[in-house]
Design a protein around this motif. Structure first.
Motif, PDB file in Angstrom:
ATOM      1  N   GLN A  21      10.377   0.145  -0.164  1.00  0.00           N
ATOM      2  CA  GLN A  21       9.423  -0.727  -0.859  1.00  0.00           C
ATOM      3  C   GLN A  21       9.962  -2.160  -0.927  1.00  0.00           C
ATOM      4  OE1 GLN A  21       7.852   0.705  -4.595  1.00  0.00           O
ATOM      5  NE2 GLN A  21       6.982  -1.268  -5.105  1.00  0.00           N
ATOM      6  N   LYS A  71       3.948   4.230  -4.005  1.00  0.00           N
ATOM      7  CA  LYS A  71       4.486   5.401  -4.714  1.00  0.00           C
ATOM      8  C   LYS A  71       5.084   6.426  -3.758  1.00  0.00           C
ATOM      9  CE  LYS A  71       1.670   4.774  -8.727  1.00  0.00           C
ATOM     10  NZ  LYS A  71       0.709   5.179  -9.675  1.00  0.00           N
ATOM     11  N   LYS A  72       4.688   6.361  -2.495  1.00  0.00           N
ATOM     12  CA  LYS A  72       5.209   7.301  -1.497  1.00  0.00           C
ATOM     13  C   LYS A  72       6.464   6.768  -0.809  1.00  0.00           C
ATOM     14  CE  LYS A  72       0.695   9.276  -0.498  1.00  0.00           C
ATOM     15  NZ  LYS A  72      -0.334   9.490   0.521  1.00  0.00           N
ATOM     16  N   LEU A  73       6.825   5.510  -1.096  1.00  0.00           N
ATOM     17  CA  LEU A  73       7.966   4.883  -0.435  1.00  0.00           C
ATOM     18  C   LEU A  73       9.226   5.020  -1.284  1.00  0.00           C
ATOM     19  CD1 LEU A  73       6.307   1.511   0.652  1.00  0.00           C
ATOM     20  CD2 LEU A  73       6.626   3.558   2.051  1.00  0.00           C
ATOM     21  N   THR A  74      10.370   5.033  -0.619  1.00  0.00           N
ATOM     22  CA  THR A  74      11.622   4.976  -1.362  1.00  0.00           C
ATOM     23  C   THR A  74      11.761   3.566  -1.933  1.00  0.00           C
ATOM     24  OG1 THR A  74      12.923   4.204   0.527  1.00  0.00           O
ATOM     25  CG2 THR A  74      12.719   6.610   0.239  1.00  0.00           C
ATOM     26  N   LYS A  82       0.838  -1.206   0.000  1.00  0.00           N
ATOM     27  CA  LYS A  82       0.000   0.000   0.000  1.00  0.00           C
ATOM     28  C   LYS A  82       0.872   1.254   0.000  1.00  0.00           C
ATOM     29  CE  LYS A  82      -3.933  -2.027   2.052  1.00  0.00           C
ATOM     30  NZ  LYS A  82      -4.676  -2.802   2.573  1.00  0.00           N
ATOM     31  N   ASN A  83       0.421   2.258  -0.721  1.00  0.00           N
ATOM     32  CA  ASN A  83       1.108   3.565  -0.820  1.00  0.00           C
ATOM     33  C   ASN A  83       2.547   3.414  -1.306  1.00  0.00           C
ATOM     34  OD1 ASN A  83      -1.190   4.980   0.195  1.00  0.00           O
ATOM     35  ND2 ASN A  83      -0.600   4.347   2.258  1.00  0.00           N
TER      36      ASN A  83
END
Length: 157
Positions: A52, A45-48, A42-43
């Motif tokens: 990820q 795209k917001k993780l490095t 989840k999310n």
């Protein structure tokens, strides 16, 4: 022996999913095969990239039991011809291993923990393919490998 393919994320292309299912159905005549699909993080795209891979690695590790042989599908892995791959499968079946697990990682590959847990790396090609295509290529090669071991007329040399 059971062969399990662990993947990250579902196959969203219905034509690819249909072909993957075709080979899954064919494989049941040779071996117990499981396709274990881990939902996308989840999310993401917001993780490095590193975070990820770490989160995906944690989810993959939950699927692995002690005694499992874990092979990563990795671009830096060993490459085989189809006949060599069938011999590789036979070697693992002869070894008495209960579960042979192949893993397709997420878009950035694997975390360090997954590399440490693995027993080897396998590459399907020097080219890069989408993760969804790799699923199809892998299950087809798995099926091909078993037809080679049984001297069935699927594979031609």
């Amino acid at each position: 022996m059971t062969i399990t393919l662990i993947t990250i994320g579902k196959t969203d292309n219905p034509q690819l999913q249909e072909l993957i299912s075709l080979y899954q159905d064919r494989l049941k005549y040779y071996i117990k095969f499981d396709l274990d699909i881990i939902p996308d993080v989840k999310n993401a795209k917001k993780l490095t990239e590193t975070l990820q891979k770490q989160k995906e690695g944690e989810l993959i590790l939950k699927k692995i039991n002690p005694g499992d042989v874990v092979i990563l599908l990795d671009e830096k892995g060993k490459q085989f011809t189809s006949v060599q791959f069938s011999e590789y499968l036979q070697k693992h079946m002869n070894s008495g291993v209960k579960r042979l697990i192949f893993v397709i990682g997420g878009p950035y590959g694997f975390s360090d923990e997954i590399y440490q847990k693995s027993n080897g790396k396998l590459s399907l090609s020097k080219m890069t393919f989408s993760h969804q295509m790799v699923r199809l290529f892998f299950v087809e090669q798995l099926y091909r490998g078993f037809t080679i071991l049984r001297n069935e007329p699927y594979h031609h040399q």
